[in-house]
Each structure stands twice: as C-alpha cells, then as structure tokens.
Design a protein around this motif. Structure first.
Motif, mmCIF file in Angstrom:
data_model
loop_
_atom_site.group_PDB
_atom_site.id
_atom_site.type_symbol
_atom_site.label_atom_id
_atom_site.label_comp_id
_atom_site.label_asym_id
_atom_site.label_seq_id
_atom_site.Cartn_x
_atom_site.Cartn_y
_atom_site.Cartn_z
ATOM 1 N N ALA A 36 0.298 -1.090 0.300
ATOM 2 C CA ALA A 36 0.389 -0.086 -0.040
ATOM 3 C C ALA A 36 0.919 0.988 -0.005
ATOM 4 O O ALA A 36 0.318 2.686 -0.658
ATOM 5 C CB ALA A 36 -1.093 -0.085 1.064
ATOM 6 N N VAL A 37 1.998 1.445 0.450
ATOM 7 C CA VAL A 37 3.157 2.666 0.763
ATOM 8 C C VAL A 37 3.552 2.580 -0.244
ATOM 9 O O VAL A 37 3.653 3.858 -1.343
ATOM 10 C CB VAL A 37 3.714 2.291 2.147
ATOM 11 C CG1 VAL A 37 4.584 3.240 1.601
ATOM 12 C CG2 VAL A 37 3.420 2.132 2.929
ATOM 13 N N ALA A 38 3.219 1.844 -1.368
ATOM 14 C CA ALA A 38 4.528 1.885 -2.515
ATOM 15 C C ALA A 38 3.021 1.985 -3.900
ATOM 16 O O ALA A 38 3.762 2.058 -5.339
ATOM 17 C CB ALA A 38 5.317 0.090 -2.946
ATOM 18 N N ASP A 55 -4.308 0.941 -4.934
ATOM 19 C CA ASP A 55 -3.606 2.080 -5.347
ATOM 20 C C ASP A 55 -3.148 3.725 -5.322
ATOM 21 O O ASP A 55 -2.391 4.250 -5.081
ATOM 22 C CB ASP A 55 -2.960 1.832 -7.170
ATOM 23 C CG ASP A 55 -4.659 2.128 -7.547
ATOM 24 O OD1 ASP A 55 -5.525 2.276 -7.177
ATOM 25 O OD2 ASP A 55 -4.717 2.097 -9.216
ATOM 26 N N THR A 56 -4.375 3.040 -4.267
ATOM 27 C CA THR A 56 -4.517 4.268 -3.038
ATOM 28 C C THR A 56 -3.545 4.876 -2.385
ATOM 29 O O THR A 56 -3.803 5.849 -1.435
ATOM 30 C CB THR A 56 -5.827 4.937 -3.501
ATOM 31 O OG1 THR A 56 -6.548 3.918 -2.777
ATOM 32 C CG2 THR A 56 -6.390 4.864 -4.491
ATOM 33 N N GLY A 57 -3.526 3.834 -2.412
ATOM 34 C CA GLY A 57 -2.006 3.707 -0.955
ATOM 35 C C GLY A 57 -2.561 3.179 0.413
ATOM 36 O O GLY A 57 -2.656 3.327 1.753
ATOM 37 N N HIS A 74 -3.245 3.978 4.570
ATOM 38 C CA HIS A 74 -4.235 4.909 4.426
ATOM 39 C C HIS A 74 -3.490 6.023 3.827
ATOM 40 O O HIS A 74 -2.450 6.389 4.547
ATOM 41 C CB HIS A 74 -5.362 5.445 5.794
ATOM 42 C CG HIS A 74 -6.646 6.650 4.854
ATOM 43 N ND1 HIS A 74 -7.630 6.492 4.237
ATOM 44 C CD2 HIS A 74 -6.624 8.312 4.996
ATOM 45 C CE1 HIS A 74 -7.785 6.946 3.738
ATOM 46 N NE2 HIS A 74 -7.536 8.045 3.980
ATOM 47 N N ASP A 75 -4.418 6.458 2.577
ATOM 48 C CA ASP A 75 -3.431 7.265 1.811
ATOM 49 C C ASP A 75 -1.777 7.009 2.115
ATOM 50 O O ASP A 75 -1.138 8.318 1.639
ATOM 51 C CB ASP A 75 -3.635 8.395 1.900
ATOM 52 C CG ASP A 75 -3.624 9.571 0.457
ATOM 53 O OD1 ASP A 75 -3.497 9.363 -0.086
ATOM 54 O OD2 ASP A 75 -3.837 10.308 1.356
ATOM 55 N N GLY A 76 -1.746 5.466 1.791
ATOM 56 C CA GLY A 76 0.257 5.436 1.804
ATOM 57 C C GLY A 76 0.878 5.460 3.222
ATOM 58 O O GLY A 76 1.494 5.328 2.908
ATOM 59 N N ASP A 77 0.007 5.689 3.877
ATOM 60 C CA ASP A 77 0.083 5.857 5.001
ATOM 61 C C ASP A 77 0.120 4.600 5.935
ATOM 62 O O ASP A 77 -0.943 4.300 6.759
ATOM 63 C CB ASP A 77 0.077 6.896 5.686
ATOM 64 C CG ASP A 77 0.872 8.943 5.444
ATOM 65 O OD1 ASP A 77 2.018 8.653 5.054
ATOM 66 O OD2 ASP A 77 0.067 9.491 5.741
ATOM 67 N N ALA A 78 1.511 3.554 6.758
ATOM 68 C CA ALA A 78 0.920 2.953 7.276
ATOM 69 C C ALA A 78 0.087 3.318 8.724
ATOM 70 O O ALA A 78 0.794 4.610 9.101
ATOM 71 C CB ALA A 78 1.782 2.295 7.772
#
Length: 83
Positions: A36-38, A55-57, A74-78
C-alpha cells in the motif's frame, strides 16, 4: 522475512506462493502495508482472512467469518497497530 516466489497470471497480476511454515498474520499484514505504501494493488488470503492493498495507498485486513475489517494503511501511510 517470508520469501515469496512471484509469477504473473494471464491478467498480469502478481501471484505469490508462500511456504506454509512461513505463514503469519503479522508477516502478511506487514507485506500488504508495504504494498500500500508503494501504491501497489495486491490481494493475499490466509485461511479465511483477506488482506488487500490499493493503488491509492490503502490496505485492509478482512475477516468475513466475524464480519470484521481493520484498516492497516490509509493514503500511503501505515496506521499504528490497535489492540
């Protein structure tokens, strides 16, 4: 760390085979959060549990048997672990 052997399906999706002795909920959660982060899309099943990233993180762990869902990123942040 779990070693995964990757191959592409006919639709181009990564398929990974994990040795049974290397399976762990924490390991798969960490893997799906990393995807998710990637901003990579993945789906992993572990018994009844389903882990997926977008692909939105975002990353989620679903337990359909218990009607339970846990957002892992969420949104690329763990997100921090919850108890």
């Amino acid at each position: 760390m779990v070693m995964r052997k990757a191959r592409k399906s006919e639709s181009g999706v990564d398929i990974r085979r994990v040795d049974r002795t290397d399976l762990s909920i924490i390991g798969e959660a960490g893997y799906i959060v990393g995807r998710a982060v990637a901003r990579g899309r993945r789906v992993v099943t572990l018994g009844d549990l389903v882990f997926f990233s977008t692909d939105t993180g975002d990353a989620w762990m679903l337990d359909p048997a218990d009607n339970f869902a846990l957002c892992l990123a969420h949104d690329g942040d763990a997100l921090p672990p919850t108890s």
